[in-house]
Design an enzyme around this catalytic site. Structure first.
Site, mmCIF file in Angstrom:
data_model
loop_
_atom_site.group_PDB
_atom_site.id
_atom_site.type_symbol
_atom_site.label_atom_id
_atom_site.label_comp_id
_atom_site.label_asym_id
_atom_site.label_seq_id
_atom_site.Cartn_x
_atom_site.Cartn_y
_atom_site.Cartn_z
ATOM 1 N N ASN A 150 0.790 -1.246 0.000
ATOM 2 C CA ASN A 150 0.000 0.000 0.000
ATOM 3 C C ASN A 150 0.817 1.288 0.000
ATOM 4 O O ASN A 150 0.292 2.340 -0.338
ATOM 5 C CB ASN A 150 -1.013 -0.008 1.136
ATOM 6 C CG ASN A 150 -0.369 0.049 2.490
ATOM 7 O OD1 ASN A 150 0.702 -0.513 2.693
ATOM 8 N ND2 ASN A 150 -0.993 0.729 3.425
ATOM 9 N N LYS A 173 12.630 -7.793 0.269
ATOM 10 C CA LYS A 173 11.564 -8.454 -0.499
ATOM 11 C C LYS A 173 10.302 -7.578 -0.481
ATOM 12 O O LYS A 173 9.594 -7.499 0.511
ATOM 13 C CB LYS A 173 11.206 -9.818 0.102
ATOM 14 C CG LYS A 173 10.330 -10.610 -0.870
ATOM 15 C CD LYS A 173 9.360 -11.557 -0.217
ATOM 16 C CE LYS A 173 8.033 -10.972 0.154
ATOM 17 N NZ LYS A 173 7.185 -10.477 -0.945
ATOM 18 N N GLY A 226 3.012 -5.249 7.380
ATOM 19 C CA GLY A 226 1.979 -6.009 6.684
ATOM 20 C C GLY A 226 0.835 -6.313 7.635
ATOM 21 O O GLY A 226 0.636 -5.609 8.634
ATOM 22 N N SER A 227 0.105 -7.385 7.343
ATOM 23 C CA SER A 227 -1.086 -7.691 8.129
ATOM 24 C C SER A 227 -0.725 -8.432 9.422
ATOM 25 O O SER A 227 0.367 -8.999 9.543
ATOM 26 C CB SER A 227 -2.016 -8.566 7.291
ATOM 27 O OG SER A 227 -1.367 -9.788 7.011
ATOM 28 N N GLY A 231 2.193 -11.107 10.163
ATOM 29 C CA GLY A 231 3.121 -10.669 11.218
ATOM 30 C C GLY A 231 3.357 -11.749 12.265
ATOM 31 O O GLY A 231 4.477 -11.953 12.735
ATOM 32 N N CYS A 284 -2.866 1.775 6.737
ATOM 33 C CA CYS A 284 -2.937 1.142 8.054
ATOM 34 C C CYS A 284 -3.450 2.141 9.093
ATOM 35 O O CYS A 284 -4.006 1.762 10.116
ATOM 36 C CB CYS A 284 -1.552 0.638 8.453
ATOM 37 S SG CYS A 284 -0.297 1.915 8.283
ATOM 38 N N GLN A 331 -8.817 -7.811 -2.742
ATOM 39 C CA GLN A 331 -9.128 -6.747 -1.795
ATOM 40 C C GLN A 331 -10.562 -6.251 -2.012
ATOM 41 O O GLN A 331 -11.281 -5.974 -1.056
ATOM 42 C CB GLN A 331 -8.117 -5.605 -1.936
ATOM 43 C CG GLN A 331 -8.237 -4.528 -0.882
ATOM 44 C CD GLN A 331 -8.076 -5.029 0.542
ATOM 45 O OE1 GLN A 331 -7.099 -5.664 0.874
ATOM 46 N NE2 GLN A 331 -9.068 -4.757 1.395
ATOM 47 N N GLU A 383 -9.944 -5.360 10.672
ATOM 48 C CA GLU A 383 -9.459 -4.433 9.646
ATOM 49 C C GLU A 383 -10.020 -4.828 8.279
ATOM 50 O O GLU A 383 -9.919 -5.981 7.881
ATOM 51 C CB GLU A 383 -7.931 -4.472 9.601
ATOM 52 C CG GLU A 383 -7.366 -3.449 8.641
ATOM 53 C CD GLU A 383 -5.838 -3.508 8.535
ATOM 54 O OE1 GLU A 383 -5.297 -4.603 8.335
ATOM 55 O OE2 GLU A 383 -5.204 -2.439 8.661
ATOM 56 N N GLU A 462 9.630 3.023 13.911
ATOM 57 C CA GLU A 462 10.296 3.334 12.650
ATOM 58 C C GLU A 462 10.375 4.859 12.503
ATOM 59 O O GLU A 462 9.656 5.597 13.164
ATOM 60 C CB GLU A 462 9.486 2.771 11.478
ATOM 61 C CG GLU A 462 9.239 1.290 11.586
ATOM 62 C CD GLU A 462 8.993 0.624 10.251
ATOM 63 O OE1 GLU A 462 7.843 0.321 9.947
ATOM 64 O OE2 GLU A 462 9.972 0.430 9.501
HETATM 65 P P1 NAD Z 1 0.535 -9.039 3.955
HETATM 66 O O1 NAD Z 1 0.704 -9.360 5.383
HETATM 67 O O2 NAD Z 1 -0.348 -9.887 3.128
HETATM 68 O O3 NAD Z 1 1.947 -9.036 3.206
HETATM 69 C C1 NAD Z 1 3.012 -8.229 3.661
HETATM 70 C C2 NAD Z 1 4.321 -8.806 3.118
HETATM 71 O O4 NAD Z 1 4.553 -10.076 3.738
HETATM 72 C C3 NAD Z 1 4.338 -9.042 1.610
HETATM 73 O O5 NAD Z 1 5.599 -8.700 1.082
HETATM 74 C C4 NAD Z 1 4.116 -10.546 1.526
HETATM 75 O O6 NAD Z 1 4.626 -11.124 0.340
HETATM 76 C C5 NAD Z 1 4.880 -11.026 2.735
HETATM 77 N N1 NAD Z 1 4.526 -12.375 3.231
HETATM 78 C C6 NAD Z 1 3.345 -13.017 3.131
HETATM 79 N N2 NAD Z 1 3.428 -14.239 3.679
HETATM 80 C C7 NAD Z 1 4.692 -14.385 4.146
HETATM 81 C C8 NAD Z 1 5.398 -15.419 4.820
HETATM 82 N N3 NAD Z 1 4.822 -16.574 5.138
HETATM 83 N N4 NAD Z 1 6.680 -15.205 5.156
HETATM 84 C C9 NAD Z 1 7.288 -14.040 4.859
HETATM 85 N N5 NAD Z 1 6.669 -13.032 4.210
HETATM 86 C C10 NAD Z 1 5.397 -13.198 3.864
HETATM 87 O O7 NAD Z 1 0.061 -7.490 3.896
HETATM 88 P P2 NAD Z 1 -0.369 -6.639 2.619
HETATM 89 O O8 NAD Z 1 -1.686 -7.131 2.138
HETATM 90 O O9 NAD Z 1 0.761 -6.541 1.654
HETATM 91 O O10 NAD Z 1 -0.530 -5.183 3.288
HETATM 92 C C11 NAD Z 1 -1.680 -4.776 3.964
HETATM 93 C C12 NAD Z 1 -1.480 -4.851 5.466
HETATM 94 O O11 NAD Z 1 -0.336 -4.096 5.832
HETATM 95 C C13 NAD Z 1 -2.624 -4.253 6.261
HETATM 96 O O12 NAD Z 1 -2.927 -5.078 7.348
HETATM 97 C C14 NAD Z 1 -2.073 -2.915 6.736
HETATM 98 O O13 NAD Z 1 -2.679 -2.392 7.896
HETATM 99 C C15 NAD Z 1 -0.638 -3.264 6.949
HETATM 100 N N6 NAD Z 1 0.197 -2.058 6.944
HETATM 101 C C16 NAD Z 1 0.724 -1.632 8.141
HETATM 102 C C17 NAD Z 1 1.487 -0.476 8.189
HETATM 103 C C18 NAD Z 1 2.089 -0.006 9.487
HETATM 104 O O14 NAD Z 1 3.099 0.699 9.437
HETATM 105 N N7 NAD Z 1 1.533 -0.363 10.626
HETATM 106 C C19 NAD Z 1 1.733 0.239 7.020
HETATM 107 C C20 NAD Z 1 1.188 -0.232 5.824
HETATM 108 C C21 NAD Z 1 0.424 -1.393 5.799
#
Ligand code: NAD
Length: 482
Positions: A150, A173, A226-227, A231, A284, A331, A383, A462
């Protein structure tokens, strides 16, 4: 470079094991570019390259690092329109938003160029006579970086810039959906003069490339955005090996915006509509829970609906578009699923929620405002990550604060009020990492810490100088000079 765009491993652009078509969500017939996907073995090669490059890079002079980061900043800013366009084309946020995010990336690199020269330590007298104690900061080592789709240029920048500034090497990555901006900033840094292996790009799938980074013993630290579900997996894998990795996770939000009766209605509507729906609500920090006091509730909802009616939802690259498409079909399905769940649970769709047809095939969704919801409904607790917000009516400030904090998340929170008393109390008592008064919950500065509490975040902050907590490790050294 001719397509497909390649990965950077040990200073060389290398082919992958397969290719990935980067699709424009405003026009699914438009392929932004073909990008290679790395294999697990290539991720391991990238880690080995980063490990090999670490001793020399960690001892490079601050001036050397400053010059590379400053050069990268200058190029990003000089190419802001072109890179902003690439960003909007691959992610779907509007062109002004894409250019704005690109400028921010340039500013981040400039800030961390300066940080190379500002990293300081401390010196104390020991409790033992004649002994001195130095506390210095050293780089952590090889940093694995996993980023979401995003903020395709800002998030990689706010991870890569401090990592390099403080002398670490990187295996990066990016999200599979947005390889374009990731490739562009790695190319810029590579040409700015980074030694071989200091920054490695391994585009590809999370389950393959991401997992390989998490599991490798030569990665010292993982920074992930990420999500929450991903996480959790990242955290478990990062501590599973013999040597537990340093870890930083920034994850989801269900950010509350409180609107009190004494708020300036115009300000509150702008803050809510911007925070909830701009960037297609895919932030987010989006204001997805609007907690509104009874006295202003109806006027506020009516004014929000009027404002939403005036917004143009169209191709992200078209002049005059306020809200671009949702990023992809998955999405869009998720957004529609949550709108349906909210209605089943008793919510009322005050506006939007329709899939829209435009000139080009894309994932267009009318922003949805759902009223008559409670804080216990799924729409308030989970979310959605789209242009979907719900309104919860409350009787007074105390109830608003209690509901604002009644969530598993804790990223950002906001209040619209003209009362200094309530604003001050909210800033002190909100259980979020970032608190906004009369400002959208989304939209932050690049030189101050960013991050949340509770289920939203794990580890240190961060951005800004606080980034050094993650990207450096402290050494305590004792000297007896005789
Ligand atoms: P996601 O969790 O699906 O993916 C994030 C990253 O993790 C991607 O690069 C993905 O390829 C990788 N990934 C997926 N499975 C993995 C695994 N098993 N091992 C290692 N890496 C893996 O999230 P998304 O759909 O790309 O992004 C949306 C999410 O990110 C939302 O929940 C949003 O709130 C969050 N987000 C948080 C912030 C913040 O700073 N708090 C900022 C932006 C987005």
């Amino acid at each position: 470079m001719n397509a497909p765009f390649k990965n950077l491993i040990a200073g060389d652009w290398v082919e992958g094991s397969s290719t990935n078509a980067n699709i424009n969500p405003s026009n699914t017939k438009d392929v932004v570019g073909e990008y290679v996907r790395a294999s697990k073995a290539q991720a391991e090669e990238a880690i080995a390259a980063a490990r090999a490059a670490f001793p020399a890079w960690s001892r490079s002079t601050p001036q050397e690092r400053y010059e590379i980061l400053k050069k990268a900043s200058d190029e990003i800013l000089a190419r802001k329109d072109e890179l902003g366009r690439l960003l909007s084309r691959e992610e779907g946020k509007t062109l002004p938003e894409g250019v704005g995010e690109t400028v921010r990336a340039g500013q981040i690199f400039a800030f961390f160029a300066g940080e190379c020269l500002r990293l300081s330590g401390e010196k104390l007298a020991s409790v033992r006579p004649g002994v001195e104690v130095d506390m210095t900061r050293e780089p952590v080592g090889v940093i694995g970086m996993i980023t979401p789709w995003n903020f395709p240029i800002a998030i990689p920048s706010w991870k890569i810039a401090p990592a390099l500034a403080y002398g670490n090497t990187v295996v990066f990555k990016p999200a599979d959906l947005v390889p374009g901006c990731a490739w562009a900033i790695v190319d810029i840094l590579h040409r700015a003069g980074l030694p071989k292996g200091v920054l490695n790009l391994v585009m590809g799938r999370g389950s393959e490339v991401g997992q390989a980074i998490l599991e490798h013993k030569d990665v010292d630290a993982i920074t992930f955005t990420g999500s929450v579900p991903t996480g959790r997996k990242v955290a478990a894998a990062a501590v599973a090996g013999a040597r537990m990795k340093k870890l930083q996770l920034e994850m989801g939000g269900k950010n509350p915006l409180v609107v009190l009766d004494d708020a300036d209605l115009k300000v509150a509507v702008e803050v809510a509509v911007n925070g909830a729906f701009f960037s297609t609500g895919q932030r987010c920090t989006a204001s997805s829970r609007l907690i509104v006091q009874a006295g202003i509730h109806d006027k506020f909802v009516e004014a929000c609906v009027e404002r939403l009616k005036g917004l143009v939802i169209d191709d992200a690259l078209k002049a005059g578009t306020h809200i671009g498409p949702v990023v992809d079909q998955n999405q869009l399905d998720q957004d529609l699923k949550y709108i349906a769940i909210a209605k089943e649970e008793g919510g009322k769709l005050a506006w939007g929620g329709e899939v829209l047809t435009r000139e080009t095939p894309g994932f267009y969704l009318q922003p949805a405002l759902i009223t008559e919801t409670t804080n216990q409904m799924r729409i308030s607790r989970e979310e959605v990550f789209g242009p979907v917000a719900n309104v919860i009516r409350v009787k007074d400030y105390d109830e608003a604060l209690q509901l604002a904090n009644d969530t598993e998340f804790g990223l950002s929170a906001g209040i619209c009020t003209s009362s200094l008393k309530y604003a001050t109390h909210f800033k002190r008592n909100s259980e979020a990492g970032m608190v906004m008064v009369n400002l959208p919950t989304a939209g932050v500065d690049y030189h101050v810490p960013f991050g949340g509490r509770k289920g939203s975040s794990y580890g240190s902050r961060e951005q800004g100088a606080y980034a050094r907590e993650f990207y450096t490790t402290v050494k305590t050294a004792y000297t007896f000079a005789g």
